[in-house]
Motif scaffolding. Sequence first.
Motif, short mmCIF file in Angstrom:
data_model
loop_
_atom_site.label_atom_id
_atom_site.label_comp_id
_atom_site.label_asym_id
_atom_site.label_seq_id
_atom_site.Cartn_x
_atom_site.Cartn_y
_atom_site.Cartn_z
N ALA A 1 0.83 -1.22 0.00
CA ALA A 1 0.00 0.00 0.00
C ALA A 1 0.86 1.26 0.00
O ALA A 1 0.55 2.24 -0.69
CB ALA A 1 -0.93 -0.01 1.20
N SER B 1 -3.87 8.40 8.98
CA SER B 1 -5.07 8.06 9.75
C SER B 1 -4.70 7.96 11.23
O SER B 1 -4.97 6.96 11.89
CB SER B 1 -5.69 6.75 9.26
OG SER B 1 -6.06 6.83 7.90
N GLY C 1 -7.93 11.14 6.29
CA GLY C 1 -8.88 11.01 5.20
C GLY C 1 -10.04 11.99 5.37
O GLY C 1 -10.54 12.21 6.47
N ASP D 1 -12.82 10.24 7.03
CA ASP D 1 -12.60 9.61 8.34
C ASP D 1 -13.45 10.32 9.39
O ASP D 1 -13.93 11.45 9.18
CB ASP D 1 -11.12 9.64 8.70
CG ASP D 1 -10.72 8.54 9.67
OD1 ASP D 1 -11.61 7.82 10.16
OD2 ASP D 1 -9.51 8.38 9.91
N MET E 1 -10.76 9.77 0.98
CA MET E 1 -10.15 8.71 1.79
C MET E 1 -10.87 8.58 3.11
O MET E 1 -11.19 9.57 3.77
CB MET E 1 -8.66 9.02 2.02
CG MET E 1 -7.93 8.00 2.90
SD MET E 1 -6.15 8.35 2.94
CE MET E 1 -5.80 8.17 4.68
N HIS F 1 -10.78 5.81 6.66
CA HIS F 1 -9.74 5.49 7.64
C HIS F 1 -8.75 4.48 7.05
O HIS F 1 -7.54 4.69 7.10
CB HIS F 1 -10.38 4.91 8.91
CG HIS F 1 -9.39 4.74 10.03
ND1 HIS F 1 -8.82 5.81 10.69
CD2 HIS F 1 -8.85 3.62 10.58
CE1 HIS F 1 -7.99 5.37 11.61
NE2 HIS F 1 -7.98 4.04 11.57
N PHE G 1 -6.83 2.42 3.97
CA PHE G 1 -6.44 2.79 2.62
C PHE G 1 -5.99 1.57 1.81
O PHE G 1 -5.11 1.64 0.96
CB PHE G 1 -5.38 3.90 2.60
CG PHE G 1 -4.28 3.78 3.62
CD1 PHE G 1 -3.17 2.99 3.39
CD2 PHE G 1 -4.35 4.48 4.81
CE1 PHE G 1 -2.15 2.90 4.31
CE2 PHE G 1 -3.35 4.39 5.75
CZ PHE G 1 -2.23 3.60 5.50
N GLN H 1 -2.39 -0.96 -5.24
CA GLN H 1 -2.45 0.29 -4.48
C GLN H 1 -3.69 1.10 -4.87
O GLN H 1 -3.92 1.36 -6.04
CB GLN H 1 -1.19 1.11 -4.72
CG GLN H 1 -1.04 2.32 -3.86
CD GLN H 1 0.19 3.14 -4.25
OE1 GLN H 1 0.30 3.56 -5.40
NE2 GLN H 1 1.08 3.37 -3.30
N ALA I 1 -6.16 6.49 -2.84
CA ALA I 1 -5.89 7.17 -1.57
C ALA I 1 -4.52 6.80 -1.04
O ALA I 1 -3.77 7.65 -0.55
CB ALA I 1 -6.98 6.83 -0.55
N ALA I 2 -4.18 5.51 -1.11
CA ALA I 2 -2.87 5.07 -0.64
C ALA I 2 -1.76 5.69 -1.49
O ALA I 2 -0.69 6.05 -0.96
CB ALA I 2 -2.78 3.55 -0.67
N VAL J 1 -1.19 9.12 -0.09
CA VAL J 1 -0.45 9.04 1.18
C VAL J 1 1.01 8.72 0.90
O VAL J 1 1.92 9.32 1.50
CB VAL J 1 -1.08 7.99 2.11
CG1 VAL J 1 -0.24 7.85 3.39
CG2 VAL J 1 -2.51 8.34 2.46
#
Length: 273
Positions: free
Chosen positions: A49, A151, A204, A207, A238, A240, A242, A253, A256-257, A260
Amino acid sequence: MTVETTITGMAAGVPFVAVPPGGDRAGAPVVAAWHLMDPPRTEVAMAAALPLAGLDAWRLYLGLPLHGMRFPEGGVEALMQLGYADAVQNLYGPISAQAAEEFGPAYAELRQRLGFRDGPIGLLGGSLGSAVAQLVVADGGFDVAAAVLASPLSRLSAVVEAVGRQFGMSYPWSEPSLDIARRLDFVARADEVAACPATLLVVGEDDDESGFQAPARQLRDALARRSVQAELVVVPGMGHAFAEEPGIEPAPQLPAAAEVDRLAVGWFSRHLR
């Protein structure tokens, strides 16, 4: 990350994935990473990820206790049953404490085996893994130059209250669980967490506001008041987690990941030498 250069195994009883830098293996810095209890919930899934591709550093992905190769009998479902019984005393407290305690011996063994240098390190953690990273900073013993908290668990009490609202229940706090909450209140422990001079918090957009977003803002502000270079980035779309469920094996992947990952690579490139 390529299969040919990925090293896996156990170090001082901790499952790990190690990815060498593209250049000088002896002189490159080191980033140690811990996964979430949500996807990605193992060291191999976390490495997929957030591969930190393009970062000229050793990347060490460490498995949390009670996860991956150390899942209790019954796997994720058995782990969740422990959480239903008492998430604070059965999961959050002991997992974070053990992971922080076992980092030193695992790091020392990996340094001897892999030959990387002893110097300032970077820390990367997601959710409960971010609590481990902050404990490593707050408890001392390591020269941490930069941290990326995705997160992030900034205040355990806020997380527990948010989970309680989600499931329509109230957690029965006791003195032992309050002790754990105090240990995992990094806003209150900002003086100690400020030992790391550069901390990036990534949350996120979807989140939980009171459980994760607001405490992350509080932590950023508390660190900034202590002359830490602290930044908070909100990732659109995103939540919580990912990675996709079940989050145990390496998986493609998610967007969102990837964001990050991009942010983490940029942060470590600027602050980790």
